[in-house]
Design a protein around this motif. Structure first.
Motif, mmCIF file in Angstrom:
data_model
loop_
_atom_site.group_PDB
_atom_site.id
_atom_site.type_symbol
_atom_site.label_atom_id
_atom_site.label_comp_id
_atom_site.label_asym_id
_atom_site.label_seq_id
_atom_site.Cartn_x
_atom_site.Cartn_y
_atom_site.Cartn_z
ATOM 1 N N SER A 129 0.843 -1.196 0.000
ATOM 2 C CA SER A 129 0.000 0.000 0.000
ATOM 3 C C SER A 129 0.878 1.246 0.000
ATOM 4 C CB SER A 129 -0.896 0.017 1.239
ATOM 5 O OG SER A 129 -0.116 0.197 2.412
ATOM 6 N N ASP A 130 0.305 2.368 -0.368
ATOM 7 C CA ASP A 130 1.035 3.634 -0.331
ATOM 8 C C ASP A 130 1.522 3.926 1.084
ATOM 9 O OD1 ASP A 130 0.599 3.981 -3.018
ATOM 10 O OD2 ASP A 130 -1.071 5.378 -2.775
ATOM 11 N N ARG A 131 0.715 3.589 2.069
ATOM 12 C CA ARG A 131 1.095 3.837 3.465
ATOM 13 C C ARG A 131 2.315 3.016 3.851
ATOM 14 N NH1 ARG A 131 0.135 1.753 8.545
ATOM 15 N NH2 ARG A 131 -0.007 3.291 10.236
ATOM 16 N N GLU A 132 2.357 1.753 3.445
ATOM 17 C CA GLU A 132 3.492 0.898 3.769
ATOM 18 C C GLU A 132 4.774 1.405 3.099
ATOM 19 O OE1 GLU A 132 1.601 -3.514 4.466
ATOM 20 O OE2 GLU A 132 1.590 -2.702 2.434
ATOM 21 N N LEU A 133 4.671 1.839 1.856
ATOM 22 C CA LEU A 133 5.828 2.367 1.145
ATOM 23 C C LEU A 133 6.293 3.677 1.763
ATOM 24 C CD1 LEU A 133 4.652 1.536 -2.463
ATOM 25 C CD2 LEU A 133 6.720 0.647 -1.381
ATOM 26 N N HIS A 134 5.346 4.472 2.206
ATOM 27 C CA HIS A 134 5.660 5.748 2.863
ATOM 28 C C HIS A 134 6.436 5.489 4.153
ATOM 29 C CE1 HIS A 134 4.861 10.083 3.333
ATOM 30 N NE2 HIS A 134 4.815 9.832 4.619
ATOM 31 N N GLN A 135 6.008 4.503 4.914
ATOM 32 C CA GLN A 135 6.694 4.154 6.160
ATOM 33 C C GLN A 135 8.099 3.633 5.887
ATOM 34 O OE1 GLN A 135 3.752 1.357 7.624
ATOM 35 N NE2 GLN A 135 3.146 2.760 9.262
ATOM 36 N N ALA A 136 8.243 2.808 4.858
ATOM 37 C CA ALA A 136 9.535 2.183 4.557
ATOM 38 C C ALA A 136 10.575 3.204 4.115
ATOM 39 C CB ALA A 136 9.362 1.122 3.472
ATOM 40 N N ALA A 137 10.133 4.319 3.549
ATOM 41 C CA ALA A 137 11.070 5.304 2.998
ATOM 42 C C ALA A 137 12.030 5.858 4.040
ATOM 43 C CB ALA A 137 10.300 6.444 2.336
ATOM 44 N N ALA A 138 11.608 5.943 5.283
ATOM 45 C CA ALA A 138 12.463 6.504 6.344
ATOM 46 C C ALA A 138 13.211 5.431 7.124
ATOM 47 C CB ALA A 138 11.622 7.350 7.297
ATOM 48 N N MET A 139 13.102 4.161 6.694
ATOM 49 C CA MET A 139 13.757 3.067 7.403
ATOM 50 C C MET A 139 15.200 2.891 6.954
ATOM 51 S SD MET A 139 10.858 0.064 7.320
ATOM 52 C CE MET A 139 9.220 0.264 8.025
#
Length: 221
Positions: free
Chosen positions: A41-51
């Motif tokens: 999901s867009d939300r999951e990808l958004h979260q992963a970007a700062a990992m």
């Protein structure tokens, strides 16, 4: 008294702190997952970007990716190189802040999870590479930012005691680790870490929506 009183060392994270790059990582993660026929999901990808790479690997493997850490690093960095060389810019006020610090004799270090092949081109393109006195990566210290090693090594490299350093970070764990190392902490807002906004604002010594927030303090210190 200014937050910068007695501060002689300035340690900056790169992604999400000095430069607006996390959107690029969201796009790269999307490409990697689509290549492996995994939909997020867009939300999951958004979260992963700062990992970190390690966190991304664990998260993506839980979704079915079968990569080693080295494979993930290699493919991600290959996709990122062009973006870092040509398309990523400093955050508003960052260049001015670096110039003021340098003009006043402050020592500046970069502490980042990004390898040299990424951080050097983006800093050179934005004409600030020469302002840094030292560069250190999580790979070089062998620990991620859950640990203070990278900040302590940066302080050592610029010859400034930890208690005379301020660390600029956009992620909560970096703020916690630097604070535990006895350093002054400055949390820098980034939309990709916005879920930790309230906590970072509570625990950091100063919270910045923009580097322009601190320009008057730097000039008057």
């Amino acid at each position: 008294m200014s937050i910068f009183s007695g501060i002689n060392g300035f340690i900056f994270d790169l992604d999400g702190t000095l430069v607006n790059s996390n959107g690029v990582w969201e796009s790269i993660d999307r490409k990697l997952m689509e290549k492996n026929h995994i939909m997020l999901s867009d939300r999951e990808l958004h979260q992963a970007a700062a990992m970190t790479y390690e966190e991304v690997l664990e998260f993506f493997c839980s979704k079915g990716l079968r990569y080693s850490l080295e494979q993930l690093r290699s493919e991600s960095n290959e996709l990122a190189e062009k973006e870092y060389r040509y398309n990523i810019f400093l955050k508003d006020g960052a260049e001015e802040a670096l110039k003021i610090i340098k003009a006043r004799g402050g020592k500046i270090a970069l502490s980042t999870a990004s390898p040299r092949r990424l951080y050097e081109p983006v800093l050179r393109r934005n004409c600030v590479y020469g302002m840094f006195d030292a560069f250190i990566t999580t790979d070089e210290v062998g620990a991620d930012k859950d640990h203070p090693d990278i900040y302590l090594k940066a302080a050592e490299m610029i010859g400034v005691p930890p208690w005379e350093c301020i660390v600029f970070e956009d992620v909560l764990k970096g703020i916690v680790s630097a604070g535990n190392a006895g350093m002054v902490t400055a949390a820098v807002y980034d939309e990709y870490s916005s879920e930790d906004y309230v906590t970072m604002k509570q625990i950091a010594d100063v919270f910045l929506m923009s580097f322009r927030d601190i320009l008057p303090m730097l000039m008057n210190n």
